[in-house]
Motif scaffolding. Structure first.
Motif, short mmCIF file in Angstrom:
data_model
loop_
_atom_site.label_atom_id
_atom_site.label_comp_id
_atom_site.label_asym_id
_atom_site.label_seq_id
_atom_site.Cartn_x
_atom_site.Cartn_y
_atom_site.Cartn_z
N LEU B 102 -8.87 -2.25 -12.22
CA LEU B 102 -7.84 -1.32 -12.31
C LEU B 102 -8.40 -0.56 -13.87
N GLU B 103 -8.09 0.81 -13.54
CA GLU B 103 -8.36 1.61 -14.75
C GLU B 103 -7.47 2.75 -15.06
N ILE B 104 -6.92 2.72 -16.07
CA ILE B 104 -5.64 3.47 -16.58
C ILE B 104 -6.14 4.42 -17.94
N GLY B 105 -5.91 5.79 -17.78
CA GLY B 105 -6.34 6.49 -18.89
C GLY B 105 -5.57 6.68 -20.21
N SER B 106 -5.82 7.58 -20.92
CA SER B 106 -4.98 7.58 -22.36
C SER B 106 -3.73 8.20 -21.94
N ASN B 107 -2.81 8.27 -22.80
CA ASN B 107 -1.55 9.01 -22.92
C ASN B 107 -0.70 8.85 -21.88
N CYS B 108 -0.80 7.80 -21.18
CA CYS B 108 0.16 7.53 -19.79
C CYS B 108 1.65 7.04 -20.32
N SER B 109 2.30 7.26 -19.48
CA SER B 109 3.78 6.60 -19.39
C SER B 109 3.78 5.71 -18.22
N ILE B 110 3.72 4.41 -18.30
CA ILE B 110 3.46 3.52 -17.23
C ILE B 110 5.14 2.91 -17.14
N ALA B 111 5.94 3.58 -16.54
CA ALA B 111 7.43 3.30 -16.70
C ALA B 111 7.73 1.74 -16.30
N SER B 112 8.92 1.21 -17.19
CA SER B 112 9.47 0.00 -16.53
C SER B 112 9.60 -0.06 -15.20
N GLY B 113 8.93 -1.38 -14.63
CA GLY B 113 8.97 -1.91 -13.26
C GLY B 113 7.78 -1.07 -12.35
N VAL B 114 6.95 -0.60 -13.13
CA VAL B 114 5.87 0.03 -12.08
C VAL B 114 4.98 -1.40 -11.94
N GLN B 115 4.49 -1.04 -10.67
CA GLN B 115 3.40 -2.01 -10.29
C GLN B 115 2.26 -1.49 -9.59
N ILE B 116 1.04 -1.80 -10.32
CA ILE B 116 -0.12 -1.06 -9.83
C ILE B 116 -1.18 -2.20 -9.33
N TYR B 117 -1.33 -2.09 -8.03
CA TYR B 117 -2.35 -3.27 -7.57
C TYR B 117 -3.74 -2.84 -7.17
N SER B 118 -4.52 -3.88 -7.34
CA SER B 118 -6.11 -3.59 -6.64
C SER B 118 -6.37 -4.73 -5.81
N HIS B 119 -5.26 -5.42 -5.47
CA HIS B 119 -5.49 -6.30 -4.13
C HIS B 119 -4.25 -6.48 -3.42
N GLU B 120 -4.49 -7.12 -2.28
CA GLU B 120 -3.14 -7.09 -1.26
C GLU B 120 -3.21 -8.52 -0.71
N SER B 121 -2.05 -8.77 -0.51
CA SER B 121 -1.87 -10.32 0.14
C SER B 121 -1.38 -10.13 1.45
N VAL B 122 -1.14 -8.75 2.04
CA VAL B 122 -0.42 -8.69 3.28
C VAL B 122 -1.07 -9.68 4.40
N PHE B 123 -2.37 -9.50 4.60
CA PHE B 123 -2.97 -10.13 5.70
C PHE B 123 -3.11 -11.78 5.44
N TRP B 124 -3.04 -12.03 3.95
CA TRP B 124 -3.11 -13.30 3.94
C TRP B 124 -1.80 -13.93 4.48
N ALA B 125 -0.62 -13.29 3.93
CA ALA B 125 0.74 -13.71 4.24
C ALA B 125 0.79 -13.93 5.78
N LEU B 126 0.75 -12.76 6.65
CA LEU B 126 0.69 -12.57 8.11
C LEU B 126 -0.02 -13.67 8.64
N SER B 127 -1.16 -14.14 8.36
CA SER B 127 -2.06 -14.61 9.22
C SER B 127 -1.72 -16.20 8.83
N GLY B 128 -0.89 -16.42 7.98
CA GLY B 128 -0.34 -17.93 7.60
C GLY B 128 -1.59 -18.46 6.89
N GLY B 129 -2.23 -17.68 6.17
CA GLY B 129 -3.21 -18.09 5.11
C GLY B 129 -4.73 -17.92 5.51
N LYS B 130 -4.79 -17.77 6.73
CA LYS B 130 -6.19 -17.77 7.41
C LYS B 130 -6.99 -16.72 6.93
#
Lengths: 207, 207, 207
Positions: B102-130
């Motif tokens: 993940l790369e974020i530049g200069s002079n940004c406002s990353i407001a409260s509660g923001v979530q920035i992802y570079s992975h996902e667990s969607v397939f992990w969960a739905l497949s029962g961890g397979k």
């Protein structure tokens, strides 16, 4: 979280080359945390964060000058000039921004994750820091329910007995007894409260 | 939160059968917290969480190798390989996930509660961890405002001077100077910044 | 966050008129925190909150009686009667409200910022405290992905292998293998999981 169970942290400290003092302090902290976990689970059937183990919600509210019976979780960030009435419940992961003044009435539910602003950094960020923060006073009346994760923009005036749904963005003023929802929010109905406190909802047909 | 006020916790410890050491440590912690509450309220007119009393936002950013002038709250979770430029403000209750970079530049406002992802667990969960976690690099340019509670999906590229509204889900790439909003977000206009840093918005008519 | 780097806090204590004991305790805490920051960064490439430095996610889950392999962050607020199965991941800034009973299955991803309720304070707030909290049991099956910042209303039943998008409000029941998204959520498709755990999505054409 028992008195001696948390061996994983202690092992990490040992593995990481921590000295006698690191281990001792960690043990003392873990001992107290484990004890508080058990005491609070038993008394309130609730498991709170590390900070909430130590920061009493009522005493934090009192320190902030909020009204009688109001409580606020440890994780809530309170900035600037914020006034809150009596018996208002303020959840965890909330932001009460009084940079440009914020006033919240009595008997409200400010649900978990709600963020209420009286300043904005939009222009500051986009201009590369050349423009200033903007500010405007924000107010919320009595007996309002502000749903989980809702964001209230700076300058907004919300009346009494308003219901704002979860995940909303409130960027318009809401009169007394308004139901609003959505991001940005739309007015979708009215609340009626009779003399005994009985609550009824009137939802607009085309909403 | 005064030096001796927090008697509720001490009473709970006594009621729960805590010993002398539990009480002593709790008193020492409460004494220091009460003192820090008052010092920081006076100096910054701000009441922060337990963790933020101890973790300085600038020093946490420095520890993470982020650029000069960048600050990040204690509650922000930073995982994996995350780079952040200078003078960027990162709010509380944020997730900066660099599992897939993940790369974020200069002079940004990353407001409260923001979530920035570079992975996902969607397939992990739905497949029962397979199935495995999926990963992809995510980047955000300079001078961006990412609004409160917004989620940025893994693999997204956001350019410079972009404005993303509150409660958005960003699952598409955004070119420089884009205004986007909604969950999932739609492109609703353009930002213009002139040479002096003055900012103007051009909102699309049919948005 | 090194052993002696955090001089800003110490300076604030001195400036604020803190005594020898305040400084000593602060130094001891900072020393341990700085050490834990470095140990955990090296071992897990992750920087967590103050509370998560001390509260192990697996041990908190175990204390709560959750199943084998389940983890839960320090900031997660757990109230009342909450049951969770095995190998479920529960993120930071979450609320698991079991006031009216909550059950979550195995192998779920309860993403950061998710709030799952089994009570509501809407009527309490709007009536000025005259009406009571309402309660209803909420359940989530196995192998579900509940996206970041999603809110699940009290009384909702979510089946197995469901996918709920980010920023959603789930106020309807979801059958097994349902894909839903939006606030309030709409059903937009179906999940298929074959015998080997391979996952496919079927999105409704008109959604």
């Amino acid at each position: 979280m028992g008195r001696n169970e948390n061996s994983k942290l202690l092992q990490e400290i040992k593995d990481g080359g921590g000295g006698f003092l690191d281990l001792l302090i960690a043990k003392i902290v873990l001992r107290l945390i484990g004890f508080l976990f058990r005491v609070k689970k038993k008394k309130y059937n609730r498991v709170v964060s590390f900070g909430d183990l130590f920061i009493d919600r009522g005493e934090k509210a009192k320190f902030l000058g909020f009204g009688e019976g109001t409580t606020i979780y440890d994780s809530s960030l309170v900035v600037g000039d914020v006034k809150v009435g009596n018996n208002t419940w303020i959840g965890p992961f909330t932001v009460l921004d009084g940079s440009g003044r914020l006033e919240i009435g009595s008997n409200c539910s400010i649900a978990s994750g709600v963020q209420i602003y009286s300043h904005e950094s939009v222009f500051w960020a986009l201009s590369g820091g050349k423009m200033e923060y903007t500010m405007a006073e924000t107010t919320i009346g009595d007996c309002c329910y502000i749903g989980p994760n809702t964001v209230v923009k700076m300058g907004v005036k919300i009346g009494n007995h308003c219901l704002v749904g979860a995940n909303s963005l409130v960027n318009i003023d809401l009169e007394d007894y308004t139901i609003a929802s959505g991001s940005p929010c739309k007015i979708i109905g009215k609340v009626r409260v009779d003399g005994t406190g009985e609550v009824e909802f009137f939802i607009d047909k085309d909403s």
